[in-house]
Design a protein around this motif. Structure first.
Motif, PDB file in Angstrom:
ATOM      1  N   LEU A  64      15.940 -17.017  -2.872  1.00  0.00           N
ATOM      2  CA  LEU A  64      15.787 -18.397  -2.401  1.00  0.00           C
ATOM      3  C   LEU A  64      14.353 -18.649  -1.946  1.00  0.00           C
ATOM      4  CD1 LEU A  64      19.120 -18.843  -0.410  1.00  0.00           C
ATOM      5  CD2 LEU A  64      18.534 -19.870  -2.616  1.00  0.00           C
ATOM      6  N   TRP A  65      13.746 -17.658  -1.319  1.00  0.00           N
ATOM      7  CA  TRP A  65      12.341 -17.735  -0.872  1.00  0.00           C
ATOM      8  C   TRP A  65      11.416 -17.931  -2.074  1.00  0.00           C
ATOM      9  CZ3 TRP A  65       8.751 -13.198  -0.663  1.00  0.00           C
ATOM     10  CH2 TRP A  65       7.620 -13.426   0.130  1.00  0.00           C
ATOM     11  N   PHE A  66      11.631 -17.130  -3.126  1.00  0.00           N
ATOM     12  CA  PHE A  66      10.848 -17.315  -4.351  1.00  0.00           C
ATOM     13  C   PHE A  66      11.044 -18.722  -4.897  1.00  0.00           C
ATOM     14  CE2 PHE A  66      11.475 -12.545  -5.632  1.00  0.00           C
ATOM     15  CZ  PHE A  66      10.455 -12.164  -4.778  1.00  0.00           C
ATOM     16  N   MET A  67      12.301 -19.150  -4.981  1.00  0.00           N
ATOM     17  CA  MET A  67      12.628 -20.434  -5.599  1.00  0.00           C
ATOM     18  C   MET A  67      12.058 -21.621  -4.822  1.00  0.00           C
ATOM     19  SD  MET A  67      16.518 -19.468  -6.779  1.00  0.00           S
ATOM     20  CE  MET A  67      17.083 -21.102  -6.384  1.00  0.00           C
ATOM     21  N   LYS A  68      11.857 -21.447  -3.537  1.00  0.00           N
ATOM     22  CA  LYS A  68      11.248 -22.506  -2.728  1.00  0.00           C
ATOM     23  C   LYS A  68       9.731 -22.572  -2.923  1.00  0.00           C
ATOM     24  CE  LYS A  68      14.739 -22.168   0.937  1.00  0.00           C
ATOM     25  NZ  LYS A  68      15.280 -23.541   0.847  1.00  0.00           N
ATOM     26  N   GLY A  69       9.172 -21.577  -3.592  1.00  0.00           N
ATOM     27  CA  GLY A  69       7.726 -21.515  -3.758  1.00  0.00           C
ATOM     28  C   GLY A  69       7.014 -20.994  -2.527  1.00  0.00           C
ATOM     29  N   ASP A  70       7.744 -20.378  -1.613  1.00  0.00           N
ATOM     30  CA  ASP A  70       7.177 -19.901  -0.361  1.00  0.00           C
ATOM     31  C   ASP A  70       6.488 -18.554  -0.572  1.00  0.00           C
ATOM     32  OD1 ASP A  70       6.578 -19.587   2.325  1.00  0.00           O
ATOM     33  OD2 ASP A  70       8.630 -19.896   3.022  1.00  0.00           O
ATOM     34  N   THR A  71       5.406 -18.323   0.166  1.00  0.00           N
ATOM     35  CA  THR A  71       4.694 -17.040   0.072  1.00  0.00           C
ATOM     36  C   THR A  71       4.378 -16.480   1.459  1.00  0.00           C
ATOM     37  OG1 THR A  71       2.570 -18.199  -0.079  1.00  0.00           O
ATOM     38  CG2 THR A  71       3.645 -17.635  -2.149  1.00  0.00           C
ATOM     39  N   ASN A  72       5.063 -16.986   2.470  1.00  0.00           N
ATOM     40  CA  ASN A  72       4.866 -16.511   3.843  1.00  0.00           C
ATOM     41  C   ASN A  72       6.159 -15.869   4.320  1.00  0.00           C
ATOM     42  OD1 ASN A  72       4.717 -16.587   6.881  1.00  0.00           O
ATOM     43  ND2 ASN A  72       2.736 -17.498   6.421  1.00  0.00           N
ATOM     44  N   ILE A  73       6.063 -14.704   4.962  1.00  0.00           N
ATOM     45  CA  ILE A  73       7.271 -13.962   5.321  1.00  0.00           C
ATOM     46  C   ILE A  73       8.045 -14.589   6.474  1.00  0.00           C
ATOM     47  CG2 ILE A  73       6.283 -11.783   4.512  1.00  0.00           C
ATOM     48  CD1 ILE A  73       6.073 -10.980   7.520  1.00  0.00           C
ATOM     49  N   ARG A  74       7.546 -15.660   7.088  1.00  0.00           N
ATOM     50  CA  ARG A  74       8.268 -16.263   8.208  1.00  0.00           C
ATOM     51  C   ARG A  74       9.687 -16.666   7.796  1.00  0.00           C
ATOM     52  NH1 ARG A  74       6.157 -21.191  12.070  1.00  0.00           N
ATOM     53  NH2 ARG A  74       5.288 -19.496  13.320  1.00  0.00           N
ATOM     54  N   TYR A  75       9.820 -17.305   6.635  1.00  0.00           N
ATOM     55  CA  TYR A  75      11.154 -17.701   6.161  1.00  0.00           C
ATOM     56  C   TYR A  75      12.069 -16.476   6.083  1.00  0.00           C
ATOM     57  CZ  TYR A  75      14.859 -19.098   2.905  1.00  0.00           C
ATOM     58  OH  TYR A  75      16.079 -19.312   2.314  1.00  0.00           O
TER      59      TYR A  75
END
Length: 318
Positions: A64-75
Motif C-alpha cells: 500500500l505504501w508503494f501504491m501511494k507513491g510514498d518514499t518516507n518510512i513514517r507511514y
C-alpha cells in the motif's frame, strides 16, 4: 520448472549446493547463482510460505505504501511496519547530525555482541520516535530517495513532467488487454545513485489470457531467505488487486531472478526451513466494495486458513 512453495524450497537447496561464494556490498558474503525462475498458480491458493511464518500484514502495508507513491518510512511506522528501518537509520547514524554511540556495521555487530545489540536497540527506538513525532527529522531521515513508490506513481521525465506508471498500466490492461506493453519499471538510472537502496525488484509485466491476469517480475537481486518470500506475496497481492479492478480472474505469478543468493549468515536458517514439510496455502479475501486499488486500506484484506510453521529469525544485511 520450479513451481509453488516446493519450487522455492528446491531453489534454496540448489543454491546451498551449487552457489558460488561471493562478496557483496554488505560485507556479509553470499552463496549465489544467476538466472532462476519460479511459477505460482494463484488459483492454488495465496502464495505465502508455510514452511515458516511470513507476516502478511507487513507485506500488505508495504505494498500500500508503494501504491501511494510514498518514499518516507513514517507511514510504515504508523502501521507498525519496521522492514525499511535499517536503511533510513543508516542515513541518520552516518550523518553529521548524529552524535550517539558508534553504529558502524550495526547489522552484523548486533548479532555478535549482546551488549552492543542493546545499545543499538535504544538508538533505533530514539530514531523511530523522532520519525513519528518530529516532522523536520522525518522529512530528512525518513526519506529513502526516489525508490519504488516514486517510480511507480511519479516517474520524472526529461520534460519535467511525471508518469503514473501504475495508473497507466491499469488503463492499458482494461482497454488493450492483448498489449505486450503492460510494464512498470522501478529502475531509473538517473535516480539510482540517490536511493537508500536501489530497486531489487526492478520491472514487472502483466499478461491477460482467457480472462485471467498474470504477472511476471524480474528481480535483479534476490535475498532468498528474507526478501523473496515477501516479494512473492507482495506481487501476488498486487496481481489480485489489479485483477479485481479490471474484472479479471487471477492467473499466475512468475518470478524471474537475476542474482539469487543466500547470505552466509542465513545458511543454517535455510537448512532448518528445508527440514519442514509444506502445508496447504491460505486463501486471500478482498473486501469487494472498493473498485480502485488506490482506495484499499489494510483492513480490506483478510487471510484465511494460514497455518504455517513457526517463524525463523535471521539478520538483515544492510
Amino acid at each position: 520448472m520450479m513451481t509453488g512453495e516446493q519450487g522455492y524450497l528446491n531453489l534454496c537447496q540448489y543454491i546451498l549446493k551449487n552457489g558460488t561464494k561471493k562478496t557483496d556490498r554488505t560485507n556479509t558474503g553470499t552463496y549465489s547463482v544467476f538466472g532462476q525462475q519460479m511459477r505460482f498458480n494463484l488459483r492454488d491458493g495465496f502464495p505465502l510460505l508455510t514452511t515458516k511464518k511470513v507476516p502478511f500484514r507487513l507485506i500488505a502495508s508495504e505494498l500500500l505504501w508503494f501504491m501511494k507513491g510514498d518514499t518516507n518510512i513514517r507511514y510504515l511506522l504508523q502501521h507498525n511496519n519496521n522492514i525499511w528501518n535499517e536503511w533510513a537509520f543508516k542515513q541518520w547514524v552516518e550523518s553529521d547530525e548524529y552524535d550517539g554511540p558508534d553504529m558502524s556495521d550495526f547489522g552484523n555487530r548486533s548479532q555478535r555482541d549482546p551488549e552492543f545489540a542493546e545499545i543499538y536497540r535504544k538508538q533505533m527506538n530514539i530514531f523511530k520516535r523522532n520519525i513519528l513525532n518530529d516532522n523536520a527529522f522525518s522529512a530528512k531521515f525518513g526519506y529513502l530517495g526516489n525508490i519504488y513508490g516514486k517510480q511507480w506513481r511519479a516517474w520524472k521525465t526529461s520534460q519535467n513532467e511525471t508518469i503514473d506508471q501504475l495508473k497507466e498500466v491499469i488503463h492499458s490492461i482494461r482497454h488493450n488487454p492483448d498489449s505486450r506493453r503492460h510494464i512498470v519499471s522501478a529502475w531509473n538510472p538517473e535516480d539510482v545513485p540517490n536511493m537508500a537502496l536501489p530497486p531489487c525488484h526492478t520491472l514487472f509485466q502483466f499478461y491477460v489470457a482467457d480472462g485471467k491476469l498474470s504477472c511476471q517480475l524480474y528481480q535483479r537481486s534476490a535475498d532468498i531467505f528474507l526478501g523473496v518470500p515477501f516479494n512473492i506475496a507482495s506481487y501476488a497481492l498486487l496481481t489480485y488487486l489489479i485483477a479485481h479492478e479490471c474484472d479479471l480472474e487471477i492467473g499466475e505469478f512468475v518470478h524471474t531472478l537475476g542474482d539469487a543468493h543466500i547470505y552466509t549468515n542465513h545458511a543454517e536458517q535455510v537448512k532448518t526451513q528445508l527440514g519442514r514439510h509444506t502445508r496447504p496455502l491460505p486463501t486471500l479475501k478482498i473486501h469487494e466494495e472498493k473498485d480502485s486499488i488506490f482506495d484499499f486500506e489494510l483492513s480490506d484484506f483478510e487471510l484465511l486458513d494460514y497455518d504455517p510453521h513457526p517463524s525463523i529469525k535471521a539478520p538483515i544485511a544492510v
